[in-house]
Design a protein around this motif. Structure first.
Motif: not given
Length: 265
Positions: A54-66
């Motif tokens: 879930g590392k990439s998903t975490f980054l995408h959600c935290a950065a507003g990309l998803d």
């Protein structure tokens, strides 16, 4: 809730009960499972975990990309959830810096033009002194007119770091920023990121699989099956390696237990 070193200050990034689901009812995958964390200003956080954790998903959600399926993400005091795509894009451009493994530079542009691209896209005229400052900070003052194809991999990543720094963002997110670099060049890049935190008070969140890279952070948080399963403060390479090894075994057992229970992830 995982906190950071300075619980008295307001977090620059806050995820509260964030869950992210993919797929339909029959093939649903839980990429993030009720994740909560505070990330404070002037800190360097590394995020690690096995493949598929879930590392990439975490980054995408935290950065507003998803957008998460449920839960909230606040960045620099702003709730990203209600923002429509255009204001969210503007917010990311102004308040978030990104550093990627593949550099993501424009090959036809010079170093200066690549660095100032976020400012020009935002309709802001780059200030010469500001640009000179970040170029000097990353050691590229003598490469202003060069194009990416004329630079080494390490120099290209320095351009990407300068591009992330030039807007003076609230937070910089790095997605395997040293993954394409040799050991010595990676160490130089990580030293630059460390300097940005210590000297400039920058906030950095870096997803990495590399224990050496993670050891440059103030703290490492570990993900497995979309959940936080551990943290290390002021980590050493040996501590990170040991934790990843033990967590990998735990993750394998956890996946087996879930499969036996008929739960699909």
């Amino acid at each position: 809730m995982i906190g950071t070193q300075d619980p008295q200050s307001d977090p620059v990034v806050r995820l509260a009960a964030v869950t992210k689901l993919y797929g339909g009812a029959k093939n649903r995958v839980t990429a993030l499972d009720n994740v909560s964390i505070d990330l404070h200003r002037g800190t360097f956080t590394a995020v690690m975990g096995p493949s598929g954790s879930g590392k990439s998903t975490f980054l995408h959600c935290a950065a507003g990309l998803d957008k998460p399926t449920s839960g909230t993400v606040h960045l620099d005091g702003v709730d990203l959830g209600p923002l429509k795509e255009r204001p969210l894009t503007r917010f990311r451009r102004e308040r978030i810096g990104f550093i990627f493994q593949a550099f993501n530079l424009m090959p036809s542009l010079t170093v200066v033009d690549n660095v100032t691209l976020p400012l020009r896209l935002a309709g802001t005229r780059p200030k010469k002194a500001q640009v000179n400052e970040v170029l000097e900070q990353v050691g590229l003052s003598g490469k202003r007119g060069a194009r990416p194809g004329e630079l080494s991999g390490g120099q290209q990543q320095r351009v990407a770091i300068a591009r992330a720094l030039v807007t003076r963002p609230a937070v910089i997110f790095g997605d395997e920023p040293t993954g394409a670099l040799d050991t010595r060049t990676a160490a130089d890049v990580l030293a630059l990121l460390r300097q940005a935190v210590v000297v400039a008070g920058q906030t950095i969140v870096m997803v990495t699989h590399d224990p050496v890279a993670a050891s440059h952070a103030d703290r490492v948080v570990f993900l497995a099956d979309g959940r936080f399963v551990g943290t290390l403060e002021r980590p050493t390479v040996e501590q990170v390696t040991d934790h990843m090894t033990r967590m990998g075994s735990w993750s394998d057992r956890f996946a087996t237990n879930e499969a036996e229970d008929g739960v699909r992830r």
